[in-house]
Motif scaffolding. Structure first.
Motif, PDB file in Angstrom:
ATOM      1  N   MET A  66       0.858  -1.174   0.000  1.00 29.96           N
ATOM      2  CA  MET A  66       0.000   0.000   0.000  1.00 29.96           C
ATOM      3  C   MET A  66       0.904   1.236   0.000  1.00 29.96           C
ATOM      4  O   MET A  66       1.784   1.359   0.824  1.00 29.96           O
ATOM      5  CB  MET A  66      -0.875  -0.035   1.254  1.00 29.96           C
ATOM      6  N   ASN A  67       0.655   2.159  -0.929  1.00 29.73           N
ATOM      7  CA  ASN A  67       1.477   3.362  -0.968  1.00 29.73           C
ATOM      8  C   ASN A  67       0.876   4.456  -0.072  1.00 29.73           C
ATOM      9  O   ASN A  67      -0.150   4.253   0.580  1.00 29.73           O
ATOM     10  CB  ASN A  67       1.672   3.849  -2.408  1.00 29.73           C
ATOM     11  N   ARG A  68       1.492   5.614  -0.080  1.00 32.66           N
ATOM     12  CA  ARG A  68       1.082   6.705   0.816  1.00 32.66           C
ATOM     13  C   ARG A  68      -0.357   7.148   0.553  1.00 32.66           C
ATOM     14  O   ARG A  68      -1.162   7.290   1.480  1.00 32.66           O
ATOM     15  CB  ARG A  68       2.043   7.877   0.619  1.00 32.66           C
ATOM     16  N   GLN A  69      -0.666   7.362  -0.716  1.00 31.51           N
ATOM     17  CA  GLN A  69      -2.009   7.840  -1.074  1.00 31.51           C
ATOM     18  C   GLN A  69      -3.080   6.832  -0.657  1.00 31.51           C
ATOM     19  O   GLN A  69      -4.105   7.196  -0.088  1.00 31.51           O
ATOM     20  CB  GLN A  69      -2.068   8.106  -2.583  1.00 31.51           C
ATOM     21  N   GLN A  70      -2.846   5.547  -0.926  1.00 28.65           N
ATOM     22  CA  GLN A  70      -3.807   4.511  -0.547  1.00 28.65           C
ATOM     23  C   GLN A  70      -3.963   4.444   0.976  1.00 28.65           C
ATOM     24  O   GLN A  70      -5.072   4.317   1.483  1.00 28.65           O
ATOM     25  CB  GLN A  70      -3.356   3.155  -1.092  1.00 28.65           C
ATOM     26  N   PHE A  71      -2.858   4.521   1.678  1.00 28.13           N
ATOM     27  CA  PHE A  71      -2.884   4.470   3.138  1.00 28.13           C
ATOM     28  C   PHE A  71      -3.694   5.633   3.701  1.00 28.13           C
ATOM     29  O   PHE A  71      -4.576   5.445   4.548  1.00 28.13           O
ATOM     30  CB  PHE A  71      -1.448   4.501   3.681  1.00 28.13           C
ATOM     31  N   MET A  72      -3.404   6.845   3.234  1.00 27.58           N
ATOM     32  CA  MET A  72      -4.077   8.027   3.760  1.00 27.58           C
ATOM     33  C   MET A  72      -5.567   8.012   3.410  1.00 27.58           C
ATOM     34  O   MET A  72      -6.408   8.404   4.222  1.00 27.58           O
ATOM     35  CB  MET A  72      -3.407   9.311   3.234  1.00 27.58           C
ATOM     36  N   LYS A  73      -5.904   7.544   2.222  1.00 22.42           N
ATOM     37  CA  LYS A  73      -7.308   7.461   1.823  1.00 22.42           C
ATOM     38  C   LYS A  73      -8.048   6.456   2.706  1.00 22.42           C
ATOM     39  O   LYS A  73      -9.164   6.721   3.177  1.00 22.42           O
ATOM     40  CB  LYS A  73      -7.404   7.048   0.347  1.00 22.42           C
ATOM     41  N   ALA A  74      -7.426   5.309   2.945  1.00 25.61           N
ATOM     42  CA  ALA A  74      -8.041   4.297   3.808  1.00 25.61           C
ATOM     43  C   ALA A  74      -8.206   4.837   5.225  1.00 25.61           C
ATOM     44  O   ALA A  74      -9.246   4.625   5.859  1.00 25.61           O
ATOM     45  CB  ALA A  74      -7.196   3.021   3.808  1.00 25.61           C
ATOM     46  N   MET A  75      -7.217   5.546   5.721  1.00 30.91           N
ATOM     47  CA  MET A  75      -7.302   6.134   7.063  1.00 30.91           C
ATOM     48  C   MET A  75      -8.468   7.116   7.128  1.00 30.91           C
ATOM     49  O   MET A  75      -9.250   7.108   8.074  1.00 30.91           O
ATOM     50  CB  MET A  75      -5.997   6.868   7.410  1.00 30.91           C
ATOM     51  N   GLU A  76      -8.577   7.959   6.113  1.00 33.54           N
ATOM     52  CA  GLU A  76      -9.644   8.956   6.076  1.00 33.54           C
ATOM     53  C   GLU A  76     -11.015   8.280   6.094  1.00 33.54           C
ATOM     54  O   GLU A  76     -11.920   8.706   6.808  1.00 33.54           O
ATOM     55  CB  GLU A  76      -9.483   9.816   4.821  1.00 33.54           C
ATOM     56  N   ILE A  77     -11.150   7.199   5.349  1.00 34.04           N
ATOM     57  CA  ILE A  77     -12.426   6.476   5.295  1.00 34.04           C
ATOM     58  C   ILE A  77     -12.744   5.854   6.650  1.00 34.04           C
ATOM     59  O   ILE A  77     -13.860   5.981   7.157  1.00 34.04           O
ATOM     60  CB  ILE A  77     -12.386   5.407   4.192  1.00 34.04           C
ATOM     61  N   HIS A  78     -11.779   5.190   7.244  1.00 34.79           N
ATOM     62  CA  HIS A  78     -12.017   4.499   8.509  1.00 34.79           C
ATOM     63  C   HIS A  78     -12.215   5.462   9.682  1.00 34.79           C
ATOM     64  O   HIS A  78     -12.828   5.095  10.682  1.00 34.79           O
ATOM     65  CB  HIS A  78     -10.866   3.534   8.819  1.00 34.79           C
TER      66      HIS A  78
END
Length: 197
Positions: free
Chosen positions: A1-13
């Motif tokens: 998982m790259n930075r963008q995917q990680f941050m997007k997932a964090m934002e969703i959760h």
């Protein structure tokens, strides 16, 4: 998982969290990425070290986050995997209906029009065989020993018309080939979803 995917997932959760608190927490994790990148580490490596966004969100939200009971009064945020699978199933459904639509379009319009188009070319190409009229006149003279002036003129005229049909069939073939290849390409692009309206 790259930075963008990680941050997007964090934002969703972290959606159930207070917006200010969420922004602060996201900024902290973004800072981890910034520091790691300055040290020359890869985004994927940093994301692995930080942990899975779903687990981080569960810990940060505590009782406000209950992933197993989406119907309960607790806030529910879909997981990254759930969002991906929903997106993939939507794409699969769209592809299925696109394929069915293209099948019927091709059966009703594409194939009949294509056959009609290439039949026209076949007729034009067949008429180009009129160039053989002088050969027929010579064979008639050799085997039947008769040759009229009218037959000579008709053979010469048919030869000229045959040449015109041969030239026409060449250009018609090129045009129909281009149209056919563009139609096939359009079908492929439509199936991929690359067609713009």
């Amino acid at each position: 998982m790259n930075r963008q995917q990680f941050m997007k997932a964090m934002e969703i959760h972290l959606r159930p969290m207070d917006p200010f608190e969420r922004a602060e927490l996201l900024a902290d994790y973004d800072q981890h990425f910034e520091l790691g990148l300055r040290e020359g580490r890869l985004e994927e490596e940093i994301a692995r070290e930080l942990g899975h966004p779903e687990e981080i969100a569960k810990e940060a939200l505590g009782d406000r986050y209950d992933i197993h009971t989406p119907g309960s009064d607790a806030f529910y945020a879909p997981t990254y995997r759930e969002m991906r699978s929903a997106k993939n199933s939507t794409r699969a459904t769209r592809n299925f209906f696109t394929a069915i639509g293209l099948l019927f379009l091709n059966l009703i319009l594409g194939i009949p029009l294509g056959l009609m188009m290439w039949s026209v070319w076949l007729v034009i190409a067949s008429l180009s065989l009129l160039v053989l009229a002088p050969v027929a006149a010579v064979v008639d003279f050799l085997f039947l020993s008769q040759l009229d002036k009218a037959e000579i003129f008709v053979a010469i005229g048919a030869f000229g018309v045959g040449i015109l049909f041969a030239i026409a069939s060449k250009y018609v073939f090129r045009a129909f080939k281009i149209v056919t290849l563009q139609y096939i390409r359009w079908n492929k692009n439509t199936m991929k979803g690359d067609v713009s309206a």
